[in-house]
Design a protein around this motif. Structure first.
Motif, short mmCIF file in Angstrom:
data_model
loop_
_atom_site.label_atom_id
_atom_site.label_comp_id
_atom_site.label_asym_id
_atom_site.label_seq_id
_atom_site.Cartn_x
_atom_site.Cartn_y
_atom_site.Cartn_z
N TYR A 74 -10.45 -20.79 -4.12
CA TYR A 74 -9.92 -19.39 -5.11
C TYR A 74 -9.12 -20.15 -6.00
CZ TYR A 74 -12.19 -16.10 -2.07
OH TYR A 74 -12.77 -15.48 -1.31
N GLY A 75 -9.09 -21.35 -6.31
CA GLY A 75 -8.24 -21.89 -7.43
C GLY A 75 -8.73 -23.00 -8.22
N GLN A 76 -8.10 -23.39 -9.20
CA GLN A 76 -8.77 -24.55 -9.99
C GLN A 76 -7.54 -25.73 -10.22
OE1 GLN A 76 -10.54 -24.24 -13.55
NE2 GLN A 76 -11.01 -26.14 -13.84
N CYS A 77 -7.46 -26.77 -9.57
CA CYS A 77 -6.43 -27.90 -9.82
C CYS A 77 -6.52 -28.34 -11.37
CB CYS A 77 -6.36 -28.72 -8.94
SG CYS A 77 -5.15 -30.02 -8.98
N LYS A 78 -5.65 -27.95 -12.16
CA LYS A 78 -5.64 -28.50 -13.58
C LYS A 78 -4.69 -29.75 -13.79
CE LYS A 78 -7.46 -24.58 -15.90
NZ LYS A 78 -7.14 -23.66 -16.97
N LEU A 79 -4.94 -30.57 -14.55
CA LEU A 79 -4.30 -31.81 -15.05
C LEU A 79 -3.66 -31.55 -16.22
CD1 LEU A 79 -3.16 -34.81 -14.36
CD2 LEU A 79 -5.05 -35.62 -15.37
N ALA A 129 0.39 -31.85 -12.57
CA ALA A 129 -0.75 -31.05 -11.92
C ALA A 129 -0.41 -29.67 -11.46
CB ALA A 129 -1.71 -31.86 -10.97
N ALA A 130 -1.22 -28.63 -11.67
CA ALA A 130 -0.78 -27.50 -10.98
C ALA A 130 -2.13 -26.44 -10.83
CB ALA A 130 0.01 -26.58 -12.17
N CYS A 131 -2.03 -25.49 -9.92
CA CYS A 131 -3.01 -24.76 -9.53
C CYS A 131 -3.32 -23.48 -10.59
CB CYS A 131 -2.95 -24.21 -7.94
SG CYS A 131 -3.37 -25.52 -6.79
N GLU A 132 -4.47 -23.17 -10.87
CA GLU A 132 -4.56 -21.93 -11.68
C GLU A 132 -5.60 -21.05 -10.79
OE1 GLU A 132 -5.04 -20.95 -16.17
OE2 GLU A 132 -6.96 -21.58 -15.42
#
Length: 764
Positions: free
Chosen positions: A483-488, A497-500
């Motif tokens: 249920y999330g996307q790891c964004k650089l 990096a952080a989760c959206e």
């Protein structure tokens, strides 16, 4: 001493409401060594339409400060994933003092040197979906500025040497620093031969990495004789600062001597000698730049009775805590950005003997590794315990290993050192630890095995536990789950990096389901958005019946790609993509705008006026493709072609009205039952899309948008064009100069196609 002031600033950036760490603005600063004070000037101002936003509402701005790595923030108070350690940070909230500008100041006395990170964001909003360019949006810009004041030429203390100092009446303190190399178990600072006042009215303060503060480790030399201040388990490869401060109200000049002794834990029966063959063997920087200009080279400084620095005897200590064990290095294997594995030589299985700990070091590179997650995993091989009730404890500490002399101690903290504790036994054989945004440098893992008895933990005998050890660096925790996307992300030259999260999930790893959408809700929203496109079937049938085959093809194209675009655009797990997301989005937007274009061109009825009216269809397709490629969400890039089509229709209708001298379309029934209802439905759809749609109501408001737009097309599409029937010329009467003729039929939608009428008389 001499002070130097440095000034740093960053470019103003637009702040966003907080949703996840991916929505914050991160600023990176570097504070030099020997800094005594750092002042952050926090400037915030409003803008609207390129001017000052005096009419914008006041919104609080939260700023976070942390040394060494970005702050791990949780303003929504969500739950962190299991086995996650949350490092602390300092938060500051800015309030508005002027209509369009405010300034905040944040002071840090004797800050830690190195990297500092500031994170700023606005409070969470309602998630309104605004059309880009529809109105001037209020922007809140944030610009931090840093002013540091640092000391230069701080006197350097050399282990085993005495430094003499005189403190005049106008001097309050003297500052020194000493470098502590690796494998140092103890730092002992001592003030000798205090003269000039009764009882040696001096304070002795010691702090690592930065000049001491009022709450640093302190000793009053009047109450302690000898005046000695010891630091056990000091940080390796760092400067230690020594501050000798005079008591207030003491007149005259005070003279004293300062000396520092370092204990080498690799040789517990020996202390570091006063002189070493070279600076490299001492693991110290080659040049120190002391106030006296002394440089420690390959030869020791000469000594003489008049020299201010001379060797002193170093007592031999036999404290058990001063013993250290060999540190096993790890092999760094970089796979990708924030994807690093640390391999143990002759591992990954590690033997933990009962009589000594096993110590490992994990080196994180400065700046490069602080934007990810440090993961540690311990798995106990139960078969190696031989039936004993053995527990293996692991202590993870930053910059120094924690090896307590008390074999029964299970803590990983001291007065000046904090760490993380892991434990595995036969019952719980697996233990994990995750540290988001870890501080860079050396992390030491100490493993010890203790046996549980009725009286607590005791050292084991003849049992060597075997542990599987895995350490690695990852961008996000568990790749943010399903249920999330790891964004650089990037801020200037710093990567992190952080989760959206999506589908209502929250948290640092998208594991908080307090507001999560259920599977039934996700399925319902997907079906509503997809099946609402079935409303385009009636317009397709009307277009085919009226012989508008090109328009029908465009409506079918729109219905198909809108259905599968929304099936692919869902935030949860009910997702179905037949193509790449970007292709589906482009085709959906293009089909929607082409539907408007061809409908308006069809309403213009240009065929009797313009012989090559099909050129306009091709022109519309090219213009809309260009506009979508420029900006798919820009208002005027999308509205411009639509207004152009409406202008063409208005010109065509005006030309017919002038030529016929009658309003076109000429019948009130066409206006009352078709044009006005269709226009009202289309206007309602646009208002819903532009002003009502939010992230929470998107699934049903956008479904209503589909229904209204498709319904308006069914009303606005003109009826079938009637075939043009020309009556043959009547026989001319001789002597009569008139001839009856029939003009081209103009479609009114009310006359039977089989009926032909003579509606005008023209002269021959």
């Amino acid at each position: 001493g001499l002070f130097v002031t440095d000034y740093f600033t960053r470019t103003p950036r637009k702040l966003s409401p907080f949703r996840s760490f991916a929505s914050i603005e991160l600023f990176h600063f570097h504070i030099p060594e020997d800094t005594v004070i750092a002042v952050w000037n926090l400037i915030t101002f409003k803008e609207q339409g390129g001017t000052f936003g005096d009419q914008c509402p006041d919104r609080s701005i939260t700023v976070y400060f942390r040394s060494g790595a970005p702050s791990v923030i949780n303003p929504l108070h969500t739950h962190f994933p299991r086995d996650t350690a949350v490092p602390g940070s300092f938060a500051l909230t800015l309030t508005w003092t002027l209509p369009n500008r405010t300034t905040g100041v944040f002071n840090v006395t004797s800050p830690l040197p190195g990297d500092w990170f500031l994170a700023a964001h606005l409070p969470k909003d309602e998630g309104k979906i605004s059309v880009k360019g529809l109105y001037e949006e209020c922007q809140y810009l944030f610009q931090p500025q840093l002013i540091v004041q640092r000391l230069v030429n701080i006197a350097v203390l050399y282990p085993g040497h005495v430094t003499e100092q005189s403190m005049g009446p106008h001097n309050r303190s003297c500052l020194y620093k000493v470098f502590v190399p690796s494998y140092t178990s103890r730092v002992l600072v001592e003030v000798l031969r205090c003269r000039g006042a009764e009882g040696c009215p001096l304070w002795l303060r010691v702090r690592a990495k930065a000049p001491p503060l009022h709450n640093s480790t302190t000793l009053d030399c009047r109450e302690h004789t000898p005046c000695q201040l010891a630091q056990d388990l000091p940080f390796w490869q760092h400067w230690y600062y020594v501050l000798v401060e005079k008591h207030p109200g003491v007149p005259g000049t005070i003279s004293f001597q300062v000396t520092v002794q370092l204990t080498d834990c690799s040789r517990p029966s020996l202390a570091r000698p006063p002189f070493l063959p070279s600076s490299a063997s001492m693991n110290m920087p080659h040049s120190f730049g002391s106030a006296s200009g002394l440089v420690l080279g390959d030869n020791p400084p000469p000594t003489s009775p008049n020299d201010t620095k001379h060797p002193v005897p170093i007592p031999v200590s036999s404290h058990t805590a001063e013993r250290c064990w060999p540190v096993r290095p790890t092999l760094r294997n970089e796979l990708d950005t924030f994807s690093v594995h640390f391999y143990i030589f002759f591992g990954p299985n590690v033997s933990v003997p009962p009589d000594r700990p096993a110590v490992f070091v994990i080196n994180l590179l400065p700046v490069l590794d602080s934007g990810g997650v440090l993961n540690l995993e311990l798995r106990l091989n139960v078969s190696s315990l031989c039936g004993e009730n053995v527990t293996v404890f692991g202590c993870l500490n930053h910059e120094v290993p924690l090896t307590s002399g008390d074999n029964t101690s299970v803590t990983c903290e001291t007065e000046s050192l904090a760490g993380f504790l892991l434990s595995v036994n036969a019952t719980a054989s697996l233990s994990r630890l995750r540290i988001p945004y870890p501080q860079t440098g050396s992390w030491y893992l100490s493993l010890r095995s203790l046996c549980a008895t009725e009286h607590g933990f005791e050292p084991c005998t003849n049992v060597t536990a075997e542990v599987y050890l895995r350490a690695y660096l990852s961008p996000c925790i568990n790749d943010c789950g399903i249920y999330g996307q790891c964004k650089l992300l990037r801020t200037n030259n710093y990567l992190y990096a952080a989760c959206e999260c999506k589908a209502g999930w929250n948290g640092w790893g998208c594991t908080d389901n307090a507001e999560a959408f259920s599977y039934g809700f996700q399925l319902l929203s997907t079906l509503l958005l997809c099946l609402s496109n079935v409303m385009f079937v009636p317009p397709v049938a009307i277009a085919v019946r009226s012989h508008y085959l090109l328009e029908a093809a465009v409506y079918i194209f729109t219905m198909f790609f809108s259905t599968f675009y929304h099936a692919c655009d869902q935030p949860g797990i009910v997702v179905f993509c037949i193509m790449e997301y970007d292709v589906l989005q482009f085709c959906d937007f293009l089909g929607s705008l082409m539907s408007v274009w061809v409908t308006v061109i069809a309403m213009a009825r240009l065929q009797p006026i313009v012989k090559q009216a099909s050129v306009l269809y091709l022109l519309g397709a090219m213009l809309l493709s260009m506009a979508l490629q420029m900006d798919r969400h820009g208002l005027w890039n999308l509205l411009g072609p639509s207004l152009f089509a409406l202008g063409i229709m208005a010109v065509a209708w005006t030309a017919r009205t002038i030529r016929r001298r009658h309003c076109y379309p000429p019948t009130w029934k066409r206006w009352a039952f078709y044009l006005c209802p269709g226009a009202l439905i289309a206007a309602a759809a646009v208002l819903l899309y532009a002003f009502v749609e939010t992230e929470e109501n998107y699934f049903y408001i956008h479904s209503i948008w589909h229904l209204l737009i498709a319904g308006s097309v069914g009303f606005l599409l003109p009826p079938r064009a009637k075939p043009s029937r020309r009556l043959g010329p009547l026989p001319r009467r001789k002597g009569c100069g008139y001839q009856l003729c029939v003009n081209e039929q103009e479609e009114l939608g009310l006359v039977d196609p089989a009926v032909a009428s003579i509606n005008s008389i023209c002269t021959s």
